[in-house]
Scaffold this motif. Structure first.
Motif, PDB file in Angstrom:
ATOM      1  N   ILE A  83     -53.362 -99.003  34.045  1.00 19.74           N
ATOM      2  CA  ILE A  83     -53.044 -98.119  35.176  1.00 19.74           C
ATOM      3  C   ILE A  83     -54.108 -97.035  35.273  1.00 19.74           C
ATOM      4  N   ALA A  84     -54.340 -96.588  36.502  1.00 19.13           N
ATOM      5  CA  ALA A  84     -55.400 -95.604  36.732  1.00 19.13           C
ATOM      6  C   ALA A  84     -54.934 -94.214  36.293  1.00 19.13           C
ATOM      7  N   GLY A  85     -55.811 -93.447  35.659  1.00 16.24           N
ATOM      8  CA  GLY A  85     -55.558 -92.031  35.386  1.00 16.24           C
ATOM      9  C   GLY A  85     -56.040 -91.225  36.589  1.00 16.24           C
ATOM     10  N   PRO A  86     -55.975 -89.896  36.510  1.00 12.62           N
ATOM     11  CA  PRO A  86     -56.445 -89.102  37.648  1.00 12.62           C
ATOM     12  C   PRO A  86     -57.965 -89.077  37.776  1.00 12.62           C
ATOM     13  N   GLY A  87     -58.698 -89.536  36.766  1.00 13.93           N
ATOM     14  CA  GLY A  87     -60.159 -89.486  36.841  1.00 13.93           C
ATOM     15  C   GLY A  87     -60.668 -88.062  36.702  1.00 13.93           C
ATOM     16  N   GLY A  88     -61.859 -87.811  37.183  1.00 17.59           N
ATOM     17  CA  GLY A  88     -62.435 -86.470  37.105  1.00 17.59           C
ATOM     18  C   GLY A  88     -62.926 -86.147  35.705  1.00 17.59           C
ATOM     19  N   LEU A  89     -62.940 -84.850  35.396  1.00 13.06           N
ATOM     20  CA  LEU A  89     -63.472 -84.360  34.124  1.00 13.06           C
ATOM     21  C   LEU A  89     -62.418 -83.504  33.439  1.00 13.06           C
ATOM     22  N   PRO A  90     -62.425 -83.449  32.109  1.00 11.68           N
ATOM     23  CA  PRO A  90     -61.416 -82.629  31.429  1.00 11.68           C
ATOM     24  C   PRO A  90     -61.521 -81.157  31.860  1.00 11.68           C
ATOM     25  N   THR A  91     -60.381 -80.572  32.174  1.00 12.96           N
ATOM     26  CA  THR A  91     -60.371 -79.178  32.628  1.00 12.96           C
ATOM     27  C   THR A  91     -61.001 -78.289  31.567  1.00 12.96           C
ATOM     28  N   GLY A  92     -61.962 -77.475  32.003  1.00 12.17           N
ATOM     29  CA  GLY A  92     -62.599 -76.547  31.070  1.00 12.17           C
ATOM     30  C   GLY A  92     -64.080 -76.826  30.899  1.00 12.17           C
ATOM     31  N   VAL A  93     -64.528 -78.042  31.230  1.00  9.82           N
ATOM     32  CA  VAL A  93     -65.951 -78.325  31.016  1.00  9.82           C
ATOM     33  C   VAL A  93     -66.834 -77.751  32.116  1.00  9.82           C
TER      34      VAL A  93
ATOM     35  N   TRP B 182     -56.229 -77.820  42.753  1.00 13.92           N
ATOM     36  CA  TRP B 182     -56.117 -79.066  41.978  1.00 13.92           C
ATOM     37  C   TRP B 182     -57.436 -79.843  41.994  1.00 13.92           C
ATOM     38  N   LEU B 183     -58.080 -79.897  43.171  1.00 11.72           N
ATOM     39  CA  LEU B 183     -59.344 -80.643  43.266  1.00 11.72           C
ATOM     40  C   LEU B 183     -60.415 -80.037  42.367  1.00 11.72           C
ATOM     41  N   MET B 184     -60.399 -78.706  42.231  1.00 17.69           N
ATOM     42  CA  MET B 184     -61.380 -78.070  41.342  1.00 17.69           C
ATOM     43  C   MET B 184     -61.020 -78.282  39.868  1.00 17.69           C
ATOM     44  N   GLN B 185     -59.726 -78.270  39.573  1.00 16.16           N
ATOM     45  CA  GLN B 185     -59.307 -78.587  38.198  1.00 16.16           C
ATOM     46  C   GLN B 185     -59.793 -79.976  37.825  1.00 16.16           C
ATOM     47  N   LYS B 186     -59.672 -80.891  38.779  1.00 10.78           N
ATOM     48  CA  LYS B 186     -60.074 -82.275  38.546  1.00 10.78           C
ATOM     49  C   LYS B 186     -61.576 -82.364  38.267  1.00 10.78           C
ATOM     50  N   ARG B 187     -62.340 -81.435  38.805  1.00 12.43           N
ATOM     51  CA  ARG B 187     -63.776 -81.434  38.515  1.00 12.43           C
ATOM     52  C   ARG B 187     -64.092 -80.610  37.273  1.00 12.43           C
ATOM     53  N   GLY B 188     -63.084 -80.298  36.486  1.00 12.40           N
ATOM     54  CA  GLY B 188     -63.334 -79.671  35.193  1.00 12.40           C
ATOM     55  C   GLY B 188     -63.221 -78.160  35.159  1.00 12.40           C
TER      56      GLY B 188
END
Ligand code: ATP
Ligand code: MG
Length: 396
Positions: free
Chosen positions: A172-182, A201-207
């Motif tokens: 199953i697919a995860g949300p993708g993106g980068l771990p929050t904090g990087v 949320w979109l910015m969290q997804k980009r880390g």
């Protein structure tokens, strides 16, 4: 026994930073399952294993499927290699997995299948193609399924790690993106609407770790609106897997003063927004955030024309990121539903920017007109007043 196999993709691409990204992802995975007694995260060869706790695999699967940086997840059967593994033991588990998949599909005919193999431990014999072939033959013998390597209905995957072998059939697919904090910290202008939580949320997804600022014009915007923004803050904190500082700015006095200098009010929203950016910029600096985030979408409302966005943005030197800028409303709503903020966002509330505003606000504000109005006020004093009337709520 079962375990979750957790894959990450983009994280891999980051060259020298890879160690940093992997540590972050691992930390987030650990936090995601922290409430599940007995659950544990283990790093193996380019992926993570999440061992289920007392609540079983489904509970860890739910938690892990919300962690940014996770590309995909498989619920795998595990065969420990310490037991002196032989290929036959793996084939037997593969037959069980295939049997369960046949039952799950519930077709009136035997489904087509194939086997795919991958060895992290290249010392393991037979080789991957051989392993697939031999395992496939066992499945044909036991369950009489037809092999179809081009259009299979069931794919049985075998993975040979150093300490374990894994057998699974779905991903199953995860949300993708980068771990929050990087990607550092940002400050989100969070209203009670639909768009700004999605932007966060979109910015969290980009880390990014997101902090938020909300402008509250009590009593024109009521306590219920503030509660609603706090509820949205909690949802975002949950996604980033760390507490979120929400600054609630007492905006009433400032807003009235801004309104009063605008005469017919046609430029009121532009003035409100510019002031919001000034205050949010100060809060951002105090929170080590290096950019502001808004939920603006081009031309969605009068204040979001290219001309107005440009004049508004000139109130700050911080970069303003607008991840929803190219979205149709319907796309943002779809995301809001998916991330769980929609039901809160549509609760009735009062929008402070519609206060004291005429039916036809300016859609092409000119900077010189705006500056002329602002020069009638002590803007620095208004900013200081807003900051003095700010309370911080920790959303977690
Ligand atoms: P939203 O659904 O996020 O409210 P919107 O489409 O309704 O967005 P506006 O209300 O014009 O658009 O607001 C544009 C952006 O300005 C918002 O997305 C938000 O980032 C910011 N904003 C507006 N009002 C507030 C407020 N009271 N407090 C904090 N930020 C605000
Ligand atoms: Mg709004």
């Amino acid at each position: 026994m079962n375990v979750l196999l957790v894959r990450y993709s983009e994280v891999f691409l980051k060259g020298q930073n890879r160690g940093f990204f992997e540590r972050r992802l691992r930390q987030k995975l650990s936090r995601a399952v922290a409430g599940i007694s007995g659950a544990r995260v283990e790093g193996v060869h380019g992926r993570y294993l999440v061992w289920p706790g007392v609540d079983g695999v489904a509970a860890v699967e739910r938690a892990v499927s919300r962690v940014f940086g996770v590309a995909s997840i498989s619920n795998a059967r595990v065969i420990p290699r310490s037991a002196g593994i032989n290929p036959e033991a793996i084939y037997a588990v593969a037959v069980e997995e295939a049997r369960a998949e046949v039952a799950r599909l519930g077709l009136a005919r035997p489904p087509r299948f194939k086997v795919e193999s991958r060895r992290s431990d290249k010392r393991f014999q037979p080789t991957s193609p051989e392993l697939s072939r031999l395992c496939g033959a066992e499945i044909v013998r036991a369950l009489s399924l037809p092999v179809d390597v081009h259009k299979p209905e069931i794919t049985i995957n075998l993975e040979i790690g150093y300490d374990h072998a894994f057998v699974y059939s779905s991903q199953i697919a995860g949300p993708g993106g980068l771990p929050t904090g990087v990607s550092g910290r940002v400050e989100l202008l969070l209203s009670g609407g639909i768009d700004s939580p999605v932007a966060g949320w979109l910015m969290q997804k980009r880390g990014c770790v997101v902090g938020a600022t909300y402008f509250h014009s009590f009593p024109f915007t009521g306590e219920k609106t503030k509660d609603k923004v706090v509820a949205l803050g909690r949802k975002l904190a949950n996604w980033q897997l760390e507490p979120m500082a929400l600054s609630v700015v007492g905006f009433t006095d400032t807003q009235k003063k801004l309104r009063d200098v605008t005469g017919d009010g046609r430029l009121a929203v532009v003035l409100y927004r510019r002031q919001m950016l000034r205050v949010a910029s100060e809060l951002a600096k105090a929170h080590y955030a290096s950019a502001l985030i808004t939920g603006e979408a081009l031309a969605q409302v009068a204040s979001q024309t290219l001309e107005n966005l440009t004049v508004i943005a000139q109130a700050t030197t911080l970069p303003i990121l607008r991840p929803c800028i190219g979205h149709d409303k319907i796309e943002t709503i779809g995301l809001a539903e998916r991330i769980g903020t929609f039901e809160t966002s549509i609760l009735p509330y009062d929008d402070c920017c519609s206060l004291f505003v005429p039916k036809h606000p300016a859609t092409r504000a000119k900077l010189e007109d705006v500056l002329a109005l602002e020069s009638k006020l002590d803007i620095a004093a208004l900013t200081a007043d807003c900051l003095a009337k700010t309370e911080t709520i920790l959303c977690e």
